[in-house]
Design a protein around this motif. Structure first.
Motif, PDB file in Angstrom:
ATOM      1  N   LEU A 100     132.190 -32.641  53.308  1.00  0.00           N
ATOM      2  CA  LEU A 100     130.734 -32.527  53.151  1.00  0.00           C
ATOM      3  C   LEU A 100     130.359 -31.387  52.201  1.00  0.00           C
ATOM      4  N   LEU A 101     131.016 -30.246  52.358  1.00  0.00           N
ATOM      5  CA  LEU A 101     130.705 -29.118  51.473  1.00  0.00           C
ATOM      6  C   LEU A 101     131.082 -29.419  50.027  1.00  0.00           C
ATOM      7  N   THR A 102     132.166 -30.144  49.821  1.00  0.00           N
ATOM      8  CA  THR A 102     132.570 -30.507  48.466  1.00  0.00           C
ATOM      9  C   THR A 102     131.578 -31.494  47.850  1.00  0.00           C
ATOM     10  N   LEU A 103     131.043 -32.393  48.669  1.00  0.00           N
ATOM     11  CA  LEU A 103     130.045 -33.336  48.149  1.00  0.00           C
ATOM     12  C   LEU A 103     128.743 -32.633  47.795  1.00  0.00           C
ATOM     13  N   VAL A 104     128.392 -31.589  48.544  1.00  0.00           N
ATOM     14  CA  VAL A 104     127.174 -30.825  48.257  1.00  0.00           C
ATOM     15  C   VAL A 104     127.351 -30.023  46.975  1.00  0.00           C
ATOM     16  N   GLY A 105     128.512 -29.396  46.858  1.00  0.00           N
ATOM     17  CA  GLY A 105     128.820 -28.605  45.672  1.00  0.00           C
ATOM     18  C   GLY A 105     130.278 -28.230  45.702  1.00  0.00           C
TER      19      GLY A 105
END
Length: 40
Positions: A21-26
Motif C-alpha cells: 500500500l505504501l509503495t502504491l501511494v508513493g
C-alpha cells in the motif's frame, strides 16, 4: 521493489500488505517502510 524485499523475508502477511500500500501511494514511503521492517 520494496514489497518484494518484505515478502522474501516475512512472507505474505500484514507487513507485506502495508509495504504494498505504501509503495502504491508513493515509492519513497514504501522503501522507508521496507528498510524499517527488514532491519528488525
Amino acid at each position: 521493489m520494496p514489497p518484494l524485499a518484505v515478502f522474501l523475508k516475512h512472507g505474505l502477511g500484514i507487513e507485506f500488505l502495508i509495504s504494498l500500500l505504501l509503495t502504491l501511494v508513493g515509492w519513497l514511503p514504501g522503501v522507508i517502510y521496507a528498510f524499517y521492517v527488514n532491519s528488525k
